[in-house]
Design a protein around this motif. Structure first.
Motif, short mmCIF file in Angstrom:
data_model
loop_
_atom_site.label_atom_id
_atom_site.label_comp_id
_atom_site.label_asym_id
_atom_site.label_seq_id
_atom_site.Cartn_x
_atom_site.Cartn_y
_atom_site.Cartn_z
N ILE A 167 0.83 -1.20 0.00
CA ILE A 167 0.00 0.00 0.00
C ILE A 167 0.87 1.26 0.00
O ILE A 167 1.83 1.36 0.76
CB ILE A 167 -0.91 0.04 1.26
CG1 ILE A 167 -1.64 -1.29 1.46
CG2 ILE A 167 -1.88 1.22 1.18
CD1 ILE A 167 -2.65 -1.63 0.41
N GLU A 190 0.57 -1.98 -4.91
CA GLU A 190 -0.63 -2.62 -5.47
C GLU A 190 -1.89 -1.77 -5.25
O GLU A 190 -2.92 -2.01 -5.90
CB GLU A 190 -0.83 -4.00 -4.83
CG GLU A 190 0.29 -4.97 -5.22
CD GLU A 190 0.26 -6.26 -4.46
OE1 GLU A 190 0.40 -7.33 -5.10
OE2 GLU A 190 0.10 -6.23 -3.21
N MET A 191 -1.81 -0.84 -4.32
CA MET A 191 -2.96 0.06 -4.11
C MET A 191 -2.42 1.40 -3.58
O MET A 191 -1.75 1.44 -2.56
CB MET A 191 -3.96 -0.54 -3.12
CG MET A 191 -5.19 0.33 -2.91
SD MET A 191 -6.43 -0.42 -1.83
CE MET A 191 -7.20 -1.61 -2.93
N THR A 229 -1.41 -0.78 -10.82
CA THR A 229 -1.86 -0.70 -9.42
C THR A 229 -3.29 -0.17 -9.34
O THR A 229 -3.76 0.55 -10.22
CB THR A 229 -0.92 0.26 -8.63
OG1 THR A 229 -1.38 0.33 -7.27
CG2 THR A 229 -0.88 1.67 -9.20
N PHE A 230 -3.98 -0.56 -8.27
CA PHE A 230 -5.25 0.09 -7.95
C PHE A 230 -4.95 1.50 -7.42
O PHE A 230 -3.92 1.72 -6.76
CB PHE A 230 -6.02 -0.70 -6.88
CG PHE A 230 -6.59 -1.99 -7.40
CD1 PHE A 230 -7.87 -2.01 -7.94
CD2 PHE A 230 -5.87 -3.17 -7.34
CE1 PHE A 230 -8.41 -3.19 -8.44
CE2 PHE A 230 -6.39 -4.36 -7.84
CZ PHE A 230 -7.67 -4.38 -8.39
N CYS A 274 -11.19 -5.42 -4.47
CA CYS A 274 -10.03 -5.34 -5.36
C CYS A 274 -9.18 -6.60 -5.24
O CYS A 274 -8.69 -6.92 -4.15
CB CYS A 274 -9.18 -4.12 -5.00
SG CYS A 274 -10.11 -2.58 -5.09
N LEU A 276 -5.94 -8.07 -5.67
CA LEU A 276 -4.58 -7.53 -5.81
C LEU A 276 -3.76 -8.31 -6.83
O LEU A 276 -2.84 -7.76 -7.44
CB LEU A 276 -3.87 -7.50 -4.45
CG LEU A 276 -4.52 -6.63 -3.38
CD1 LEU A 276 -3.68 -6.64 -2.11
CD2 LEU A 276 -4.74 -5.20 -3.87
N CYS A 279 -3.15 -7.02 -10.36
CA CYS A 279 -2.04 -6.11 -10.70
C CYS A 279 -1.04 -6.80 -11.62
O CYS A 279 -0.48 -6.18 -12.54
CB CYS A 279 -1.32 -5.63 -9.44
SG CYS A 279 -2.38 -4.66 -8.33
#
Ligand code: CDT
Length: 315
Positions: A167, A190-191, A229-230, A274, A276, A279
């Motif tokens: 994160i 990833e976010m 990435t989110f 989401c 992950l 990604c």
């Protein structure tokens, strides 16, 4: 599969005279809604505890002290941490911080705090790109004095292992700069969690006003796609103390597609589950940095221009 169910908790305007307990009550309502909807994490916007006070000029900075938090949690914000632990939900909170270092120097920072499901702090991020101006400019209909009220963070954009993923955080103007996302992308983010207060009137060039919504989504969707990435972009929107600000809170997938978007300019929670591992659909293919990025190329260009490349590019 690894999932984070994330809630983007858009806020409507916060009035100048709204008290911290009143604002925290709004945040708690959104947090409970997020927990009811199965969220692991709820993300609040930039400066989520107060009105956007950099719109006002003052002569003595200490007259602004009441807009800043001197402890986190403090008596007014402790309920957020307690409720999060009770509900088993993490949160990300934007606020102004006033602190003093060991040498007695005062610091004023624009902070994003990531808190885990146990109510314990995971990470603190200090906004890097501080927009606006340092001194009052009377020709403007309202001020954007962030450069008077905040010092820039010099720790860059970290990535933390949390909620089963990687994160990262950024605040408002940071989202407009490609290196924000790339710095995190190089760390396997990833976010990315981003809070913003974006006035719809840009005084230095009002021709950009009509493009505010387009630019907002353009930068975050590009950042998501180009780094696999989110991105969770959370607004404080609506007309706050006479200043209209962009809403359009969004959750964006690594494909660059918007998968959830707010429809109001007020307090509103949007949620997305989401995956992950999605990604990798991008970071293992088109944007496989190890395979395809060319740091030697950037090094050569930088050398030619006499520029020092960012750390990590000089392998
Ligand atoms: N809060 C914040 O960073 N807002 C800026 C406004 C830019 S105009 C001074 C933004 O980039 O949205």
């Amino acid at each position: 599969m690894r999932h984070i169910t994330v809630g983007a908790a858009q806020l409507g305007p916060i009035a100048r005279d709204e008290s911290r307990p009143e604002v925290v009550a709004r945040l708690l309502a959104l947090m409970r809604d997020a927990a009811d909807r199965g969220c692991d994490l709820v993300v609040f916007p930039e400066l989520a505890l107060t009105t956007f006070f950099p719109r006002w000029a003052i002569d003595n900075i200490t007259d602004a002290d009441h807009w800043y938090e001197t402890e986190m949690p403090g008596p007014d914000t402790q309920p957020l941490f307690n409720e999060a632990a009770l509900l088993g939900i993490g949160f990300c909170l934007g606020y102004a911080e006033l602190s003093e270092d060991d040498a007695g120097v005062t610091h004023r920072r624009n902070i994003y705090l990531l808190v885990g499901k146990d109510g314990e702090t995971i990470a603190k991020f200090n906004k890097v790109h501080i927009p606006g101006h340092e001194e009052s400019e009377s020709w403007r209909p309202f001020q954007h004095l962030e450069r008077y009220y905040f010092e820039a963070g010099d720790d860059g954009f970290g990535v933390w292992r949390a909620f089963g993923g990687n994160i990262g955080m950024a605040i408002c103007n940071d989202r407009r700069w490609p290196e924000t996302y790339r710095e995190m992308g190089l760390q396997g983010v990833e976010m990315v969690l981003i809070g913003y207060n974006t006035p719809l009137h840009y005084a230095p060039d009002p021709t950009q006003n009509a493009l505010a919504g387009f630019h907002n989504h353009l930068v975050m969707q590009s950042g998501a796609y180009q780094n696999g990435t989110f991105v969770v972009g959370v607004a404080k929107g609506g007309i706050e103390e006479g200043v209209d600000s962009l809403a359009q809170t969004v959750i964006i997938a690594p494909s660059g597609q918007i998968i959830a978007q707010a429809i109001t300019t007020g307090d509103e929670l949007i949620v997305a589950r989401c995956d992950l591992d999605f990604c990798k659909t991008y970071t293992d293919t088109l944007f496989d940095f190890e395979h395809y990025r060319m740091p030697e190329h950037y090094q050569r260009i930088s050398n030619q221009r006499g520029v020092t490349p960012p750390e990590g590019d000089a392998e």
